[in-house]
Design a protein around this motif. Structure first.
Motif, PDB file in Angstrom:
ATOM      1  N   MET A  28      49.619  51.010  44.900  1.00 21.05           N
ATOM      2  CA  MET A  28      48.817  50.029  44.219  1.00 21.05           C
ATOM      3  C   MET A  28      49.336  49.764  42.810  1.00 21.05           C
ATOM      4  SD  MET A  28      46.550  48.796  46.079  1.00 21.05           S
ATOM      5  CE  MET A  28      45.471  49.042  47.438  1.00 21.05           C
ATOM      6  N   ALA A  29      49.852  50.760  42.176  1.00 19.26           N
ATOM      7  CA  ALA A  29      50.371  50.582  40.821  1.00 19.26           C
ATOM      8  C   ALA A  29      51.527  49.579  40.825  1.00 19.26           C
ATOM      9  CB  ALA A  29      50.804  51.913  40.245  1.00 19.26           C
ATOM     10  N   ASN A  30      52.326  49.584  41.904  1.00 17.49           N
ATOM     11  CA  ASN A  30      53.442  48.659  42.015  1.00 17.49           C
ATOM     12  C   ASN A  30      52.940  47.214  42.042  1.00 17.49           C
ATOM     13  OD1 ASN A  30      56.026  47.673  42.372  1.00 17.49           O
ATOM     14  ND2 ASN A  30      56.008  47.998  44.566  1.00 17.49           N
ATOM     15  N   PHE A  31      51.887  46.940  42.837  1.00 14.86           N
ATOM     16  CA  PHE A  31      51.306  45.599  42.880  1.00 14.86           C
ATOM     17  C   PHE A  31      50.764  45.203  41.516  1.00 14.86           C
ATOM     18  CE2 PHE A  31      50.621  46.192  47.567  1.00 14.86           C
ATOM     19  CZ  PHE A  31      51.451  45.152  47.955  1.00 14.86           C
ATOM     20  N   LYS A  32      50.046  46.110  40.890  1.00 16.90           N
ATOM     21  CA  LYS A  32      49.443  45.803  39.590  1.00 16.90           C
ATOM     22  C   LYS A  32      50.517  45.472  38.559  1.00 16.90           C
ATOM     23  CE  LYS A  32      45.972  48.266  38.117  1.00 16.90           C
ATOM     24  NZ  LYS A  32      45.096  49.398  37.802  1.00 16.90           N
ATOM     25  N   GLU A  33      51.601  46.216  38.579  1.00 13.24           N
ATOM     26  CA  GLU A  33      52.662  45.972  37.619  1.00 13.24           C
ATOM     27  C   GLU A  33      53.400  44.666  37.918  1.00 13.24           C
ATOM     28  OE1 GLU A  33      56.874  48.006  36.419  1.00 13.24           O
ATOM     29  OE2 GLU A  33      55.195  49.339  36.932  1.00 13.24           O
ATOM     30  N   ARG A  34      53.753  44.454  39.187  1.00 12.98           N
ATOM     31  CA  ARG A  34      54.510  43.271  39.568  1.00 12.98           C
ATOM     32  C   ARG A  34      53.705  41.989  39.369  1.00 12.98           C
ATOM     33  NH1 ARG A  34      56.857  42.272  45.515  1.00 12.98           N
ATOM     34  NH2 ARG A  34      55.212  43.800  45.869  1.00 12.98           N
ATOM     35  N   TRP A  35      52.410  42.034  39.671  1.00 13.38           N
ATOM     36  CA  TRP A  35      51.557  40.847  39.564  1.00 13.38           C
ATOM     37  C   TRP A  35      50.839  40.760  38.221  1.00 13.38           C
ATOM     38  CZ3 TRP A  35      48.872  41.103  45.004  1.00 13.38           C
ATOM     39  CH2 TRP A  35      49.788  40.723  45.976  1.00 13.38           C
ATOM     40  N   ASN A  36      51.106  41.678  37.325  1.00 15.54           N
ATOM     41  CA  ASN A  36      50.485  41.694  36.003  1.00 15.54           C
ATOM     42  C   ASN A  36      48.951  41.686  36.110  1.00 15.54           C
ATOM     43  OD1 ASN A  36      50.475  41.804  33.232  1.00 15.54           O
ATOM     44  ND2 ASN A  36      50.610  39.596  32.984  1.00 15.54           N
ATOM     45  N   ILE A  37      48.441  42.607  36.911  1.00 12.31           N
ATOM     46  CA  ILE A  37      47.002  42.728  37.140  1.00 12.31           C
ATOM     47  C   ILE A  37      46.460  43.797  36.202  1.00 12.31           C
ATOM     48  CG2 ILE A  37      45.253  43.372  38.835  1.00 12.31           C
ATOM     49  CD1 ILE A  37      47.145  42.237  40.970  1.00 12.31           C
ATOM     50  N   LYS A  38      45.347  43.488  35.589  1.00 13.06           N
ATOM     51  CA  LYS A  38      44.793  44.358  34.552  1.00 13.06           C
ATOM     52  C   LYS A  38      43.933  45.508  35.080  1.00 13.06           C
ATOM     53  CE  LYS A  38      46.304  41.543  31.309  1.00 13.06           C
ATOM     54  NZ  LYS A  38      47.600  41.155  31.740  1.00 13.06           N
ATOM     55  N   SER A  39      43.206  45.283  36.182  1.00 12.54           N
ATOM     56  CA  SER A  39      42.270  46.311  36.633  1.00 12.54           C
ATOM     57  C   SER A  39      42.286  46.458  38.155  1.00 12.54           C
ATOM     58  CB  SER A  39      40.844  45.959  36.185  1.00 12.54           C
ATOM     59  OG  SER A  39      40.394  44.816  36.883  1.00 12.54           O
ATOM     60  N   ASN A  40      41.746  47.562  38.612  1.00 13.30           N
ATOM     61  CA  ASN A  40      41.612  47.780  40.051  1.00 13.30           C
ATOM     62  C   ASN A  40      40.650  46.766  40.665  1.00 13.30           C
ATOM     63  OD1 ASN A  40      43.399  49.920  40.123  1.00 13.30           O
ATOM     64  ND2 ASN A  40      41.804  51.448  39.800  1.00 13.30           N
ATOM     65  N   TRP A  41      39.625  46.376  39.896  1.00 14.61           N
ATOM     66  CA  TRP A  41      38.667  45.393  40.401  1.00 14.61           C
ATOM     67  C   TRP A  41      39.363  44.047  40.655  1.00 14.61           C
ATOM     68  CZ3 TRP A  41      34.487  44.866  42.953  1.00 14.61           C
ATOM     69  CH2 TRP A  41      33.832  43.643  42.996  1.00 14.61           C
ATOM     70  N   GLN A  42      40.215  43.627  39.731  1.00 13.48           N
ATOM     71  CA  GLN A  42      40.949  42.379  39.911  1.00 13.48           C
ATOM     72  C   GLN A  42      41.870  42.475  41.129  1.00 13.48           C
ATOM     73  OE1 GLN A  42      43.619  41.268  36.742  1.00 13.48           O
ATOM     74  NE2 GLN A  42      43.700  39.140  37.393  1.00 13.48           N
ATOM     75  N   LEU A  43      42.521  43.606  41.316  1.00 12.90           N
ATOM     76  CA  LEU A  43      43.364  43.810  42.492  1.00 12.90           C
ATOM     77  C   LEU A  43      42.543  43.705  43.764  1.00 12.90           C
ATOM     78  CD1 LEU A  43      46.113  44.531  43.727  1.00 12.90           C
ATOM     79  CD2 LEU A  43      45.488  46.930  43.471  1.00 12.90           C
ATOM     80  N   PHE A  44      41.369  44.314  43.778  1.00 17.30           N
ATOM     81  CA  PHE A  44      40.484  44.250  44.942  1.00 17.30           C
ATOM     82  C   PHE A  44      40.099  42.805  45.252  1.00 17.30           C
ATOM     83  CE2 PHE A  44      36.105  44.059  46.544  1.00 17.30           C
ATOM     84  CZ  PHE A  44      36.289  44.686  47.771  1.00 17.30           C
ATOM     85  N   VAL A  45      39.724  42.049  44.237  1.00 19.59           N
ATOM     86  CA  VAL A  45      39.329  40.652  44.430  1.00 19.59           C
ATOM     87  C   VAL A  45      40.498  39.836  44.971  1.00 19.59           C
ATOM     88  CG1 VAL A  45      38.572  38.552  43.244  1.00 19.59           C
ATOM     89  CG2 VAL A  45      37.482  40.732  42.718  1.00 19.59           C
ATOM     90  N   ILE A  46      41.681  40.053  44.456  1.00 16.75           N
ATOM     91  CA  ILE A  46      42.862  39.327  44.917  1.00 16.75           C
ATOM     92  C   ILE A  46      43.161  39.636  46.376  1.00 16.75           C
ATOM     93  CG2 ILE A  46      45.389  39.209  44.633  1.00 16.75           C
ATOM     94  CD1 ILE A  46      44.820  39.373  41.573  1.00 16.75           C
ATOM     95  N   ILE A  47      43.058  40.887  46.772  1.00 14.32           N
ATOM     96  CA  ILE A  47      43.279  41.258  48.170  1.00 14.32           C
ATOM     97  C   ILE A  47      42.230  40.610  49.067  1.00 14.32           C
ATOM     98  CG2 ILE A  47      43.236  43.201  49.784  1.00 14.32           C
ATOM     99  CD1 ILE A  47      44.613  44.843  47.531  1.00 14.32           C
ATOM    100  N   VAL A  48      40.980  40.572  48.606  1.00  8.94           N
ATOM    101  CA  VAL A  48      39.911  39.919  49.374  1.00  8.94           C
ATOM    102  C   VAL A  48      40.209  38.427  49.528  1.00  8.94           C
ATOM    103  CG1 VAL A  48      37.473  39.238  49.308  1.00  8.94           C
ATOM    104  CG2 VAL A  48      38.123  41.604  48.852  1.00  8.94           C
ATOM    105  N   VAL A  49      40.670  37.788  48.466  1.00  5.66           N
ATOM    106  CA  VAL A  49      40.993  36.361  48.542  1.00  5.66           C
ATOM    107  C   VAL A  49      42.105  36.114  49.561  1.00  5.66           C
ATOM    108  CG1 VAL A  49      41.973  34.405  47.262  1.00  5.66           C
ATOM    109  CG2 VAL A  49      40.172  35.785  46.234  1.00  5.66           C
ATOM    110  N   PHE A  50      43.137  36.940  49.561  1.00  2.03           N
ATOM    111  CA  PHE A  50      44.198  36.783  50.557  1.00  2.03           C
ATOM    112  C   PHE A  50      43.651  36.947  51.973  1.00  2.03           C
ATOM    113  CE2 PHE A  50      47.437  37.786  47.175  1.00  2.03           C
ATOM    114  CZ  PHE A  50      48.160  36.616  47.314  1.00  2.03           C
ATOM    115  N   ALA A  51      42.789  37.914  52.188  1.00  2.00           N
ATOM    116  CA  ALA A  51      42.225  38.151  53.519  1.00  2.00           C
ATOM    117  C   ALA A  51      41.348  36.989  53.964  1.00  2.00           C
ATOM    118  CB  ALA A  51      41.426  39.451  53.519  1.00  2.00           C
TER     119      ALA A  51
END
Length: 103
Positions: free
Chosen positions: A1-24
Motif C-alpha cells: 500500500m505504501a507503494n501506491f500512496k507514494e506513486r499516486w501522491n496520496i496523503k492518507s489511508n482513507w483517501q487510498l480506500f476511497v480511490i480503490i472504492v471508486v475504481f471498483a
C-alpha cells in the motif's frame, strides 16, 4: 500500500480506500451499463466475436466518463482527472484531455 500512496501522491489511508472504492464501483457500473447498450444495438452472445469486441469498444468510453464522474461524487476529482489525462495520453488520445484543458 505504501507503494501506491507514494506513486499516486496520496496523503492518507482513507483517501487510498476511497480511490480503490471508486475504481471498483466504476468498473462494475461500466460493465453493467454496457450490456443494455449492446442489447439496444441488437448484439447478442450468439456471435461471441462480435459481442466481445463491441463490449470492449463500448466499455472503454463508458468507463472513462464514469471514472471522472464517480471521482467527483466521492470528492476525489483532482486525482481522477489527472489519472484520466494520463490514461488518455497513454492511449494516444491526449487531444481529448487537451481539448478539455482549453475550455
Amino acid at each position: 500500500m505504501a507503494n501506491f500512496k507514494e506513486r499516486w501522491n496520496i496523503k492518507s489511508n482513507w483517501q487510498l480506500f476511497v480511490i480503490i472504492v471508486v475504481f471498483a464501483v466504476t468498473g462494475s457500473t461500466a460493465g453493467y451499463l454496457s450490456k443494455p447498450i449492446l442489447k439496444a444495438l441488437g448484439v447478442s452472445r450468439d456471435n461471441p466475436w462480435e459481442y466481445w469486441i463491441l463490449y470492449i469498444v463500448i466499455i472503454f468510453p463508458v468507463y472513462q466518463v464514469l471514472l471522472v464522474l464517480f471521482g467527483f461524487i466521492f470528492r476525489q476529482f483532482p486525482f481522477f482527472w489527472a489519472f484520466e489525462k494520463k490514461m488518455l495520453r497513454a492511449c494516444r488520445l491526449g487531444f481529448i484531455a487537451d481539448w478539455f484543458e482549453k475550455k
